[in-house]
Enzyme design. Sequence first.
Site, mmCIF file in Angstrom:
data_model
loop_
_atom_site.group_PDB
_atom_site.id
_atom_site.type_symbol
_atom_site.label_atom_id
_atom_site.label_comp_id
_atom_site.label_asym_id
_atom_site.label_seq_id
_atom_site.Cartn_x
_atom_site.Cartn_y
_atom_site.Cartn_z
ATOM 1 N N GLY A 137 0.796 -1.139 0.256
ATOM 2 C CA GLY A 137 -0.155 -0.092 -0.135
ATOM 3 C C GLY A 137 0.741 1.495 -0.067
ATOM 4 O O GLY A 137 2.010 1.132 0.177
ATOM 5 N N CYS A 138 0.183 2.417 -0.484
ATOM 6 C CA CYS A 138 0.960 3.514 -0.403
ATOM 7 C C CYS A 138 1.538 3.957 0.925
ATOM 8 O O CYS A 138 2.608 4.339 1.014
ATOM 9 C CB CYS A 138 0.194 4.677 -0.971
ATOM 10 S SG CYS A 138 -1.515 4.925 -0.226
ATOM 11 N N TYR A 139 0.751 4.149 1.968
ATOM 12 C CA TYR A 139 1.034 4.491 3.198
ATOM 13 C C TYR A 139 2.216 3.530 4.034
ATOM 14 O O TYR A 139 3.339 4.102 4.487
ATOM 15 C CB TYR A 139 -0.137 4.563 4.208
ATOM 16 C CG TYR A 139 -0.901 5.709 4.191
ATOM 17 C CD1 TYR A 139 -0.471 7.248 4.134
ATOM 18 C CD2 TYR A 139 -2.425 5.561 3.884
ATOM 19 C CE1 TYR A 139 -1.338 8.050 4.002
ATOM 20 C CE2 TYR A 139 -3.172 6.733 3.811
ATOM 21 C CZ TYR A 139 -2.641 8.064 3.778
ATOM 22 O OH TYR A 139 -3.688 8.940 3.530
ATOM 23 N N GLU A 148 6.906 10.389 -1.329
ATOM 24 C CA GLU A 148 6.725 9.515 -2.354
ATOM 25 C C GLU A 148 5.427 10.013 -3.072
ATOM 26 O O GLU A 148 4.345 10.960 -2.649
ATOM 27 C CB GLU A 148 6.349 8.117 -2.009
ATOM 28 C CG GLU A 148 5.095 7.813 -1.319
ATOM 29 C CD GLU A 148 4.883 6.427 -1.008
ATOM 30 O OE1 GLU A 148 5.741 5.779 -0.650
ATOM 31 O OE2 GLU A 148 3.668 5.891 -0.970
#
EC number: 1.2.1.38
Length: 352
Positions: free
Chosen positions: A155-157, A318
């Site tokens: 996932g992004c986080y 990011e």
Amino acid sequence: MSERVNVAILGASGYTGAELVRLLARHPRVTLAALTANRKAGQAFASVFPHLGGLDLPVLSTIEAVDWSAIDFVFCALPHGTTQTIIGDLLNGPHGGRLRIADLSADFRLADPMVYQTWYGHAHEAVELQKEAVYGLTEINRAAIATARLVAVPGCYPTSAQLPLIPLLRAGLIDPDAIIIDAKSGASGAGRDAKEGSLHCEVSEGIHAYGVGTHRHGPEIEQGLSLAVGRPVAVTFTPHLMPMNRGILSTIYLRATAGNDATTLRQALSAAYADEAFVRVVPEGVSPHTRHVRGSNFVLIGVHADRVPGRVIVTCVEDNLVKGASGQAIQDMNVMLGFPETLGLDQQPLFP
């Protein structure tokens, strides 16, 4: 493996699907052979994403219409809960012996089926594949990714939290029981489906926390950190929605172990990522900004001394759609297929 690989993107009409197309269109070893979007089947990709209208792309189709005998690699960009049966059918079907898959959903990220059921509200329907799937945090799991046939793209986080934290935990430089992650994301992280909370008037000119104490990326982060130290780790994690399209900033509050401080933490991270193409530790006094990674696969990490002795603040930025999703998926594909890891991902950030 032939000179070029035929790639299928499942769920190509979402933001991560569009990013996969944008990035893979310039990948010298990839042919985009199939793009699926069941609700938009029969439409030209340019009608869904006009900014990519100059590309020669296949018409959007259903998954059932894909000629799987011609596909080498699959990116699955479908919502969580929808991919387990699809991926199971592909890998256990007549062409499963040759297919490699990178799944961008959450369906194969959590190793424990009961943890998945607790956080996603239903039993996992492909438990054997869940056991087999390799977590695709490329810089951390490169060796396992190289031999995997199914990779779960983080996932992004969790990407923005684990990249700075795992080297520090492995080196024993921080207290694993004193980690607070304050993360902020652009609105694209919520996806492209129409939602009231994603409307311009709901997002613009404001910021708010969401999923406080209940966000599904919490156990994913804890899983990776626990593996790093060999015992359970619990973190305080709170995400926030920002009025911007792209980007994640994770501000992480830490307690250094005895004899360590911001300088030793920065040195450790610099050493850990010295040979990495996409992760950069910025100089002392520099605070990374999301605009400095926009549209790229780069991650910037800053390390700052807190005014309170013994405490350190780490910041990590990011692009949530690139390193936080589609870019990392392509990085994983490159590793899985034995390509140079930076292939198709060397574009610099967009600025301003």
